[in-house]
Design an enzyme around this catalytic site. Sequence first.
Site, PDB file in Angstrom:
ATOM      1  CG  HIS A   1      -2.215  -0.845   1.063  1.00 13.35           C
ATOM      2  ND1 HIS A   1      -3.163  -0.395   1.671  1.00 13.35           N
ATOM      3  CD2 HIS A   1      -2.453  -1.814   0.210  1.00 13.35           C
ATOM      4  CE1 HIS A   1      -4.375  -1.143   1.365  1.00 13.35           C
ATOM      5  NE2 HIS A   1      -3.683  -2.020   0.470  1.00 13.35           N
TER       6      HIS A   1
ATOM      7  CE1 TYR B   1      -5.182   3.589  11.560  1.00 16.74           C
ATOM      8  CE2 TYR B   1      -4.674   3.925   9.010  1.00 16.74           C
ATOM      9  CZ  TYR B   1      -4.494   2.945  10.419  1.00 16.74           C
ATOM     10  OH  TYR B   1      -3.521   1.940  10.590  1.00 16.74           O
TER      11      TYR B   1
ATOM     12  N   PRO C   1      -3.474  -0.084  18.994  1.00 16.35           N
ATOM     13  CG  PRO C   1      -5.736  -1.167  18.482  1.00 16.35           C
ATOM     14  CD  PRO C   1      -4.850  -0.696  19.658  1.00 16.35           C
TER      15      PRO C   1
ATOM     16  CE  LYS D   1       4.347   2.968  13.650  1.00 14.23           C
ATOM     17  NZ  LYS D   1       4.244   2.417  12.132  1.00 14.23           N
TER      18      LYS D   1
ATOM     19  CE1 TYR E   1      -0.905   3.622   9.758  1.00 13.13           C
ATOM     20  CE2 TYR E   1       0.231   2.802   7.720  1.00 13.13           C
ATOM     21  CZ  TYR E   1      -0.716   2.745   8.636  1.00 13.13           C
ATOM     22  OH  TYR E   1      -1.792   1.745   8.467  1.00 13.13           O
TER      23      TYR E   1
HETATM   24  P1  FAD Z   1       2.374 -12.581  21.305  1.00 13.12           P
HETATM   25  O1  FAD Z   1       1.577 -12.332  20.012  1.00 13.12           O
HETATM   26  O2  FAD Z   1       1.194 -12.120  22.469  1.00 13.12           O
HETATM   27  O3  FAD Z   1       2.768 -13.949  21.655  1.00 13.12           O
HETATM   28  C1  FAD Z   1       3.168 -14.337  22.945  1.00 13.12           C
HETATM   29  C2  FAD Z   1       2.917 -15.751  22.904  1.00 13.12           C
HETATM   30  O4  FAD Z   1       3.341 -16.182  24.155  1.00 13.12           O
HETATM   31  C3  FAD Z   1       1.509 -16.363  22.799  1.00 13.12           C
HETATM   32  O5  FAD Z   1       1.761 -17.304  21.874  1.00 13.12           O
HETATM   33  C4  FAD Z   1       1.252 -16.823  24.187  1.00 13.12           C
HETATM   34  O6  FAD Z   1       0.225 -18.067  24.200  1.00 13.12           O
HETATM   35  C5  FAD Z   1       2.410 -17.239  24.888  1.00 13.12           C
HETATM   36  N1  FAD Z   1       2.611 -17.538  26.154  1.00 13.12           N
HETATM   37  C6  FAD Z   1       2.155 -16.270  27.046  1.00 13.12           C
HETATM   38  N2  FAD Z   1       2.581 -16.737  28.370  1.00 13.12           N
HETATM   39  C7  FAD Z   1       3.157 -17.811  28.076  1.00 13.12           C
HETATM   40  C8  FAD Z   1       3.979 -18.514  28.971  1.00 13.12           C
HETATM   41  N3  FAD Z   1       3.763 -18.171  30.550  1.00 13.12           N
HETATM   42  N4  FAD Z   1       4.653 -19.676  28.698  1.00 13.12           N
HETATM   43  C9  FAD Z   1       4.621 -19.890  27.376  1.00 13.12           C
HETATM   44  N5  FAD Z   1       4.179 -19.276  26.660  1.00 13.12           N
HETATM   45  C10 FAD Z   1       3.448 -18.251  26.672  1.00 13.12           C
HETATM   46  N6  FAD Z   1      -1.188  -4.932  16.625  1.00 13.12           N
HETATM   47  C11 FAD Z   1      -1.158  -4.032  15.522  1.00 13.12           C
HETATM   48  O7  FAD Z   1      -0.333  -3.607  15.077  1.00 13.12           O
HETATM   49  N7  FAD Z   1      -2.567  -4.244  14.974  1.00 13.12           N
HETATM   50  C12 FAD Z   1      -3.497  -4.667  15.333  1.00 13.12           C
HETATM   51  O8  FAD Z   1      -4.732  -4.649  14.983  1.00 13.12           O
HETATM   52  C13 FAD Z   1      -3.287  -5.492  16.768  1.00 13.12           C
HETATM   53  N8  FAD Z   1      -4.536  -6.087  17.213  1.00 13.12           N
HETATM   54  C14 FAD Z   1      -4.412  -6.697  18.303  1.00 13.12           C
HETATM   55  C15 FAD Z   1      -5.556  -7.525  19.032  1.00 13.12           C
HETATM   56  C16 FAD Z   1      -5.382  -7.953  20.207  1.00 13.12           C
HETATM   57  C17 FAD Z   1      -6.446  -8.573  20.889  1.00 13.12           C
HETATM   58  C18 FAD Z   1      -3.962  -8.247  20.825  1.00 13.12           C
HETATM   59  C19 FAD Z   1      -3.629  -8.818  21.986  1.00 13.12           C
HETATM   60  C20 FAD Z   1      -2.834  -7.768  20.073  1.00 13.12           C
HETATM   61  C21 FAD Z   1      -2.967  -6.963  19.021  1.00 13.12           C
HETATM   62  N9  FAD Z   1      -1.935  -6.219  18.352  1.00 13.12           N
HETATM   63  C22 FAD Z   1      -2.222  -5.698  17.325  1.00 13.12           C
HETATM   64  C23 FAD Z   1      -0.725  -6.158  18.797  1.00 13.12           C
HETATM   65  C24 FAD Z   1       0.048  -7.525  18.129  1.00 13.12           C
HETATM   66  O9  FAD Z   1      -0.757  -8.532  17.935  1.00 13.12           O
HETATM   67  C25 FAD Z   1       1.223  -7.731  19.112  1.00 13.12           C
HETATM   68  O10 FAD Z   1       2.105  -6.674  19.272  1.00 13.12           O
HETATM   69  C26 FAD Z   1       2.107  -8.791  18.458  1.00 13.12           C
HETATM   70  O11 FAD Z   1       1.268 -10.196  18.773  1.00 13.12           O
HETATM   71  C27 FAD Z   1       3.180  -9.103  19.638  1.00 13.12           C
HETATM   72  O12 FAD Z   1       3.863 -10.502  19.347  1.00 13.12           O
HETATM   73  P2  FAD Z   1       4.425 -11.239  20.479  1.00 13.12           P
HETATM   74  O13 FAD Z   1       5.194 -12.419  19.738  1.00 13.12           O
HETATM   75  O14 FAD Z   1       5.345 -10.233  21.193  1.00 13.12           O
HETATM   76  O15 FAD Z   1       3.410 -11.445  21.655  1.00 13.12           O
HETATM   77  C1  DHB Z   2      -5.178  -3.233  11.179  1.00 17.05           C
HETATM   78  C2  DHB Z   2      -5.031  -2.926  12.390  1.00 17.05           C
HETATM   79  C3  DHB Z   2      -4.514  -1.704  12.960  1.00 17.05           C
HETATM   80  O1  DHB Z   2      -4.391  -1.454  14.156  1.00 17.05           O
HETATM   81  C4  DHB Z   2      -4.148  -0.655  11.920  1.00 17.05           C
HETATM   82  O2  DHB Z   2      -3.763   0.343  12.434  1.00 17.05           O
HETATM   83  C5  DHB Z   2      -4.216  -0.933  10.551  1.00 17.05           C
HETATM   84  C6  DHB Z   2      -4.845  -2.278  10.404  1.00 17.05           C
HETATM   85  C7  DHB Z   2      -5.540  -4.398  10.651  1.00 17.05           C
HETATM   86  O3  DHB Z   2      -6.011  -5.384  11.462  1.00 17.05           O
HETATM   87  O4  DHB Z   2      -5.839  -4.638   9.502  1.00 17.05           O
END
Ligand code: FAD
Ligand code: DHB
Length: 392
Positions: free
Chosen positions: A75, A203, A295, A299, A387
């Site tokens: 995009h 947005y 979100p 980021k 962004y």
């Molecule tokens: P996570 O994806 O949380 O992965 C952590 C992993 O560790 C999980 O699989 C979990 O099961 C595991 N875990 C937890 N505790 C333990 C333990 N004690 N022992 C072993 N394993 C464990 N970001 C965006 O940019 N846009 C979005 O739209 C967006 N939507 C989101 C919606 C939700 C509901 C959430 C929670 C987050 C969202 N995020 C979004 C943020 C983005 O998804 C996260 O920043 C990203 O997943 C971070 O990755 P991570 O691997 O650090 O953590």
């Molecule tokens: C999406 C989520 C976000 O938080 C964002 O800023 C842009 C896109 C998505 O889920 O596609």
Amino acid sequence: MTVLTTQVAIIGGGPSGLLLSQLLNNAGVETVILERSTREHVLSRIRAGILEWGTVELLREAGVGARMDSEGIPHDGCYMTDDELMVHIDFKELTGKRVMVYGQTEVTRDLYQAQDAAGTTVLHGVSDVEIHDLDQTKSYVEFTREGARKRLECLYVAGCDGFHGVSRKTIPAEKRREFERVYPFGWLGILSETPPVNDELIYSNSRHGFALASMRNANLVRYYVQVPLSDTVEDWSDQRFWDAFSLRIPSEAAAHLVTGPSIEKSIAPLRSFVSEPLRWGNLFLVGDSAHIVPPTGAKGLNLAASDVYYLYSALIDAVKGAGTTGIDAYSTRALARIWKAMRFSWQMTTMMHRFDGEDAFAEQMRKATLAHLATSEAARRDLAENYIGLPF
Ligand code: FAD
Ligand code: DHB
């Protein structure tokens, strides 16, 4: 007790843990990943959708870019809107860079496949994880799996276990400094097999609250609306969602809206959070285990990727005896970028959402910020630069 040995123990098999493991394995560093949930559960979580170009390049470097490059959608811009005012942010023209629409679920699926091919041990269904001896030359992680207590000995531990994980809490409370802002609303998100309302993301700030029009592909949309924290998914029928969403995007866009049944619906609270430092002895925090952004601005996943970028080569050097300069600098280097992304996500959230009980002045500030964006190329460039992602 069964004793396993590795060089880097990785707690959490989400995007941070998998990407770090993949990059380490590519350099010949051994890892074992401990994940609480099943793989199916990890892959059923619908989360981020936008990859900064730095993330795209890191995924390619890790050898997991092929499907992203064929199925992802680059995009070149997005829209920021205020009621009927649509401000186009042309990333390509303003920064020379673009972003990639490719869902976190797909990134995670590609990483699992690559880790399977590399033969990495990924243990799912672990519980009661405890991290020990972080101040010794060798550390170990104890956990329960299939009813038995096990021990994983290692040189380093990567805490990639998300906001609710154990890694951050292993650092003594008096040694941690936490910063937090909780926002008084959440995002209700739906997935629907319908064509996107617009070619680029929208947005939308509106008198009825925030909305975001995003997508996964030509026939799968991801749309969000701001909702009160007290709302539950059951409060939102598909019809109620479509009515609210079409009211909140400019009518020019709403005229193209195609509605259909939702295939997923969830509510996420919004929070800004940072825990410092990211290192405690042999433990390194990565991604959501150390920081959460709201979100708005996309980021979260991208910050997890930049943490991995700073850590992986530092760990390779440390494991291979090439010095500890990299791991010594990790916390400071990663936090410098994290705080800038915190600021951007907070600013985008403040600019685009209605806050309950806000006064008329606050609303005018939002409108003026968007009006300024419409007339100032410098303001649009500033937004675009953040962004598409600040440099690693
Ligand atoms: P996570 O994806 O949380 O992965 C952590 C992993 O560790 C999980 O699989 C979990 O099961 C595991 N875990 C937890 N505790 C333990 C333990 N004690 N022992 C072993 N394993 C464990 N970001 C965006 O940019 N846009 C979005 O739209 C967006 N939507 C989101 C919606 C939700 C509901 C959430 C929670 C987050 C969202 N995020 C979004 C943020 C983005 O998804 C996260 O920043 C990203 O997943 C971070 O990755 P991570 O691997 O650090 O953590
Ligand atoms: C999406 C989520 C976000 O938080 C964002 O800023 C842009 C896109 C998505 O889920 O596609």
